[in-house]
Design a protein around this motif. Structure first.
Motif, PDB file in Angstrom:
ATOM      1  N   LEU A 122     -33.497 -33.825 -20.138  1.00 15.11           N
ATOM      2  CA  LEU A 122     -35.463 -33.543 -20.685  1.00 15.11           C
ATOM      3  C   LEU A 122     -35.376 -32.085 -20.726  1.00 15.11           C
ATOM      4  CD1 LEU A 122     -38.051 -34.674 -19.620  1.00 15.11           C
ATOM      5  CD2 LEU A 122     -37.995 -33.327 -17.702  1.00 15.11           C
ATOM      6  N   ASP A 123     -35.754 -31.881 -21.576  1.00 11.09           N
ATOM      7  CA  ASP A 123     -35.463 -30.747 -22.381  1.00 11.09           C
ATOM      8  C   ASP A 123     -35.051 -29.672 -22.232  1.00 11.09           C
ATOM      9  OD1 ASP A 123     -38.600 -31.797 -23.370  1.00 11.09           O
ATOM     10  OD2 ASP A 123     -39.603 -31.467 -21.913  1.00 11.09           O
TER      11      ASP A 123
ATOM     12  N   MET B 132     -48.810 -15.431 -22.192  1.00 11.01           N
ATOM     13  CA  MET B 132     -48.390 -15.877 -22.866  1.00 11.01           C
ATOM     14  C   MET B 132     -46.885 -16.706 -22.627  1.00 11.01           C
ATOM     15  SD  MET B 132     -47.744 -14.855 -26.299  1.00 11.01           S
ATOM     16  CE  MET B 132     -47.578 -12.867 -25.412  1.00 11.01           C
ATOM     17  N   THR B 133     -47.260 -18.109 -24.388  1.00  9.65           N
ATOM     18  CA  THR B 133     -47.149 -19.066 -24.203  1.00  9.65           C
ATOM     19  C   THR B 133     -45.947 -19.338 -25.688  1.00  9.65           C
ATOM     20  OG1 THR B 133     -46.777 -21.549 -23.566  1.00  9.65           O
ATOM     21  CG2 THR B 133     -48.185 -20.603 -24.393  1.00  9.65           C
ATOM     22  N   GLY B 134     -45.562 -20.197 -26.126  1.00  6.50           N
ATOM     23  CA  GLY B 134     -45.542 -20.926 -27.159  1.00  6.50           C
ATOM     24  C   GLY B 134     -44.954 -22.361 -27.262  1.00  6.50           C
ATOM     25  N   VAL B 135     -44.102 -22.099 -28.619  1.00  6.17           N
ATOM     26  CA  VAL B 135     -43.699 -23.573 -28.372  1.00  6.17           C
ATOM     27  C   VAL B 135     -41.805 -23.852 -29.017  1.00  6.17           C
ATOM     28  CG1 VAL B 135     -46.009 -24.602 -29.791  1.00  6.17           C
ATOM     29  CG2 VAL B 135     -44.185 -23.421 -31.333  1.00  6.17           C
ATOM     30  N   THR B 136     -41.469 -24.375 -28.699  1.00  4.64           N
ATOM     31  CA  THR B 136     -39.941 -24.348 -28.857  1.00  4.64           C
ATOM     32  C   THR B 136     -39.097 -25.574 -29.857  1.00  4.64           C
ATOM     33  OG1 THR B 136     -39.559 -23.474 -26.790  1.00  4.64           O
ATOM     34  CG2 THR B 136     -37.994 -24.875 -27.406  1.00  4.64           C
ATOM     35  N   VAL B 137     -38.671 -25.278 -30.708  1.00  3.55           N
ATOM     36  CA  VAL B 137     -37.949 -26.485 -31.327  1.00  3.55           C
ATOM     37  C   VAL B 137     -36.631 -26.170 -30.844  1.00  3.55           C
ATOM     38  CG1 VAL B 137     -37.389 -27.155 -33.982  1.00  3.55           C
ATOM     39  CG2 VAL B 137     -39.767 -25.820 -33.445  1.00  3.55           C
ATOM     40  N   MET B 138     -36.153 -27.640 -31.221  1.00  2.00           N
ATOM     41  CA  MET B 138     -34.852 -28.136 -29.822  1.00  2.00           C
ATOM     42  C   MET B 138     -34.070 -29.041 -30.817  1.00  2.00           C
ATOM     43  SD  MET B 138     -35.300 -29.078 -25.943  1.00  2.00           S
ATOM     44  CE  MET B 138     -36.690 -30.275 -26.350  1.00  2.00           C
ATOM     45  N   HIS B 139     -32.789 -29.031 -31.012  1.00  2.00           N
ATOM     46  CA  HIS B 139     -31.990 -29.760 -31.038  1.00  2.00           C
ATOM     47  C   HIS B 139     -31.674 -30.875 -29.289  1.00  2.00           C
ATOM     48  CE1 HIS B 139     -29.744 -30.235 -35.215  1.00  2.00           C
ATOM     49  NE2 HIS B 139     -30.222 -31.233 -34.334  1.00  2.00           N
ATOM     50  N   MET B 140     -32.875 -31.891 -29.395  1.00  2.00           N
ATOM     51  CA  MET B 140     -33.034 -33.193 -28.196  1.00  2.00           C
ATOM     52  C   MET B 140     -31.111 -33.397 -28.281  1.00  2.00           C
ATOM     53  SD  MET B 140     -36.138 -35.261 -29.257  1.00  2.00           S
ATOM     54  CE  MET B 140     -35.793 -36.199 -27.802  1.00  2.00           C
ATOM     55  N   GLY B 141     -30.983 -33.712 -26.706  1.00  2.00           N
ATOM     56  CA  GLY B 141     -30.115 -34.130 -26.185  1.00  2.00           C
ATOM     57  C   GLY B 141     -30.848 -35.450 -25.034  1.00  2.00           C
ATOM     58  N   VAL B 142     -29.571 -35.942 -23.875  1.00  3.67           N
ATOM     59  CA  VAL B 142     -29.860 -36.942 -22.994  1.00  3.67           C
ATOM     60  C   VAL B 142     -30.787 -36.126 -22.185  1.00  3.67           C
ATOM     61  CG1 VAL B 142     -28.365 -38.076 -24.292  1.00  3.67           C
ATOM     62  CG2 VAL B 142     -27.621 -36.323 -22.041  1.00  3.67           C
TER      63      VAL B 142
ATOM     64  N   GLN C 125     -30.248 -23.306 -23.083  1.00  4.33           N
ATOM     65  CA  GLN C 125     -31.011 -22.841 -22.470  1.00  4.33           C
ATOM     66  C   GLN C 125     -30.771 -21.717 -21.408  1.00  4.33           C
ATOM     67  OE1 GLN C 125     -34.354 -25.378 -21.827  1.00  4.33           O
ATOM     68  NE2 GLN C 125     -33.830 -26.789 -24.083  1.00  4.33           N
ATOM     69  N   ASP C 126     -30.586 -21.580 -20.867  1.00  4.86           N
ATOM     70  CA  ASP C 126     -30.353 -20.658 -19.389  1.00  4.86           C
ATOM     71  C   ASP C 126     -31.157 -22.053 -18.619  1.00  4.86           C
ATOM     72  OD1 ASP C 126     -29.153 -19.404 -16.950  1.00  4.86           O
ATOM     73  OD2 ASP C 126     -31.241 -18.148 -17.032  1.00  4.86           O
TER      74      ASP C 126
ATOM     75  N   LYS D  35     -38.160 -22.167 -19.690  1.00  6.04           N
ATOM     76  CA  LYS D  35     -40.389 -22.665 -18.704  1.00  6.04           C
ATOM     77  C   LYS D  35     -40.918 -24.180 -19.125  1.00  6.04           C
ATOM     78  CE  LYS D  35     -43.422 -19.685 -16.626  1.00  6.04           C
ATOM     79  NZ  LYS D  35     -43.574 -18.311 -16.528  1.00  6.04           N
ATOM     80  N   TYR D  36     -41.185 -24.654 -18.428  1.00  5.26           N
ATOM     81  CA  TYR D  36     -42.938 -26.218 -18.077  1.00  5.26           C
ATOM     82  C   TYR D  36     -41.769 -27.072 -19.103  1.00  5.26           C
ATOM     83  CZ  TYR D  36     -45.463 -22.427 -16.324  1.00  5.26           C
ATOM     84  OH  TYR D  36     -46.131 -21.265 -15.813  1.00  5.26           O
ATOM     85  N   ARG D  37     -40.201 -27.409 -18.757  1.00  3.84           N
ATOM     86  CA  ARG D  37     -39.457 -28.719 -19.091  1.00  3.84           C
ATOM     87  C   ARG D  37     -40.605 -29.727 -18.359  1.00  3.84           C
ATOM     88  NH1 ARG D  37     -33.537 -27.825 -17.789  1.00  3.84           N
ATOM     89  NH2 ARG D  37     -33.186 -26.223 -19.837  1.00  3.84           N
ATOM     90  N   GLY D  38     -41.247 -30.700 -19.456  1.00  3.75           N
ATOM     91  CA  GLY D  38     -41.563 -31.921 -18.436  1.00  3.75           C
ATOM     92  C   GLY D  38     -42.776 -32.461 -19.207  1.00  3.75           C
ATOM     93  N   ALA D  39     -43.922 -32.965 -18.749  1.00  3.66           N
ATOM     94  CA  ALA D  39     -45.189 -33.808 -18.928  1.00  3.66           C
ATOM     95  C   ALA D  39     -46.134 -32.762 -19.435  1.00  3.66           C
ATOM     96  CB  ALA D  39     -45.489 -35.219 -18.809  1.00  3.66           C
ATOM     97  N   ALA D  40     -46.401 -31.330 -19.171  1.00  2.00           N
ATOM     98  CA  ALA D  40     -47.742 -30.994 -19.048  1.00  2.00           C
ATOM     99  C   ALA D  40     -47.247 -29.406 -18.979  1.00  2.00           C
ATOM    100  CB  ALA D  40     -48.569 -31.166 -17.979  1.00  2.00           C
ATOM    101  N   PRO D  41     -46.526 -29.389 -20.644  1.00  2.00           N
ATOM    102  CA  PRO D  41     -46.283 -28.041 -20.388  1.00  2.00           C
ATOM    103  C   PRO D  41     -47.510 -26.101 -20.557  1.00  2.00           C
ATOM    104  CG  PRO D  41     -45.776 -28.690 -23.041  1.00  2.00           C
ATOM    105  CD  PRO D  41     -46.068 -30.128 -21.273  1.00  2.00           C
ATOM    106  N   VAL D  42     -48.389 -26.733 -21.183  1.00  2.00           N
ATOM    107  CA  VAL D  42     -50.016 -26.680 -22.163  1.00  2.00           C
ATOM    108  C   VAL D  42     -50.579 -26.632 -20.261  1.00  2.00           C
ATOM    109  CG1 VAL D  42     -51.552 -25.890 -22.874  1.00  2.00           C
ATOM    110  CG2 VAL D  42     -49.810 -27.293 -23.950  1.00  2.00           C
TER     111      VAL D  42
END
Length: 321
Positions: A139-140, A127-137, A191-192, A110-117
């Protein structure tokens, strides 16, 4: 890699971990700030300097040969990326042994991109939160390593929520790196894609209020856009300071009851002037402006704003231009 205050908060958390060694910082070039346009470093660069970190580079284009060579010389095991503001191309993503790890301030996908907050607040999420992920080519869209959750309270602003998420992000990112170092991370979760949503980068003009919108939508946006880009409207011409556009920034507002006598009023009309501030007609009900900043003046409460101007309830109307 980063630039924002949240990047600095995440670096603070990493520095607390004895098993993690920061070999270099990549951030944005100094930019002109304020009326005097004085060249100033970003929040992460300031933090690095204050904490004696000298291996800092500020490339305009991080994928260029020169910064790539500098990063390669540091021999990083992993690159942690938080609100950096530049796209990392595949050669850079593949450079560290364990890849690049990003801390994103939403519960992906949910909320990939520049202004998720801001997006979470605008949507009225609880409810929201933070995600730590392995980066690929993409977008998020990388596999999720860890997530943490953060409640959204009814009076929370974008700035306050970002501060809370920055702290949570630092703790979660440092934990993920510590577990990665110990080869103890739980299996990553793909990610789904069907559930993915995207948010665009905001412009200052996105803050212009359309009073012919539902009151909850406007109230949420006022909170979400505080402190940037801020929501605003325009005062009628006769209330504008000479040489100004009459722009009125709205910093805080609350939903007000709509008297049946006001139901035919035009959106943007000041329906009532109270001690707490003016009550303004919206599409479905009304909004009281509790804290504002008129162009050319200081921040003030809504009551003080009204007392300084001879506004007439039922006649004075904010304009959308």
């Amino acid at each position: 890699m980063g630039s924002s205050p949240a990047s600095a908060e995440c670096l603070r958390a990493i520095l607390r971990e004895d098993v993690l060694d920061v070999v270099g910082i990549v951030t944005q070039p100094d930019r002109p700030v304020g009326r005097g346009k004085v060249m100033s470093p970003c929040a992460l660069a300031k933090f690095a300097e204050e904490h004696g970190l000298t291996e800092v580079i500020k490339p305009e284009r991080v994928n260029d040969p020169e910064p790539m060579e500098r990063i390669r010389a540091w021999k990083p095991d992993v690159i942690a990326v938080v609100a950096f503001g530049q796209i990392l191309k595949k050669p850079l993503l593949d450079l560290p042994l364990f890849g690049c790890v990003n801390c994103h301030f939403s519960l992906l996908p949910k909320y990939r991109g520049a202004a998720p907050v801001i997006a979470a607040l605008e949507a009225g999420d609880r409810m929201t939160g933070v995600t730590v992920m392995h980066m690929g080519v993409g977008l998020d869209d990388g596999p999720i390593m860890l997530q943490s959750f953060e409640p959204i309270y009814p009076d929370t602003t974008g700035g306050a929520l970002m501060q809370d998420l920055a702290i949570a992000g630092g703790v979660t990112l440092a934990k993920a790196l510590r577990l990665l170092n110990a080869n103890a991370l739980p299996p990553e979760v793909k990610q789904d894609e069907a559930s993915a949503t995207y948010v665009k980068k905001l412009k200052k003009t996105d803050g212009l209020i359309n009073w012919d919108r539902p009151v909850l939508e406007i109230e949420r946006r006022i909170r979400a856009y505080n402190p940037w880009p801020c929501c605003y409207t325009f005062m009628p011409e006769k209330f504008r300071k000479r040489g100004t556009t009459g722009r009125l920034v709205i910093l805080r507002a609350k939903v007000a009851k709509l008297d049946p006598a006001w139901k035919d009023s035009e959106p943007g009309t000041i329906l009532k002037i109270e001690k707490a501030g003016p009550v303004v007609r919206c599409h479905d009900t009304a909004l009281q402006l509790v804290e504002v900043k008129p162009e050319g003046s200081s921040q003030m409460d809504g009551g003080s704003f009204c007392r300084g101007r001879q506004m007439v309830a039922g006649e004075t109307r904010f304009v959308m231009e």
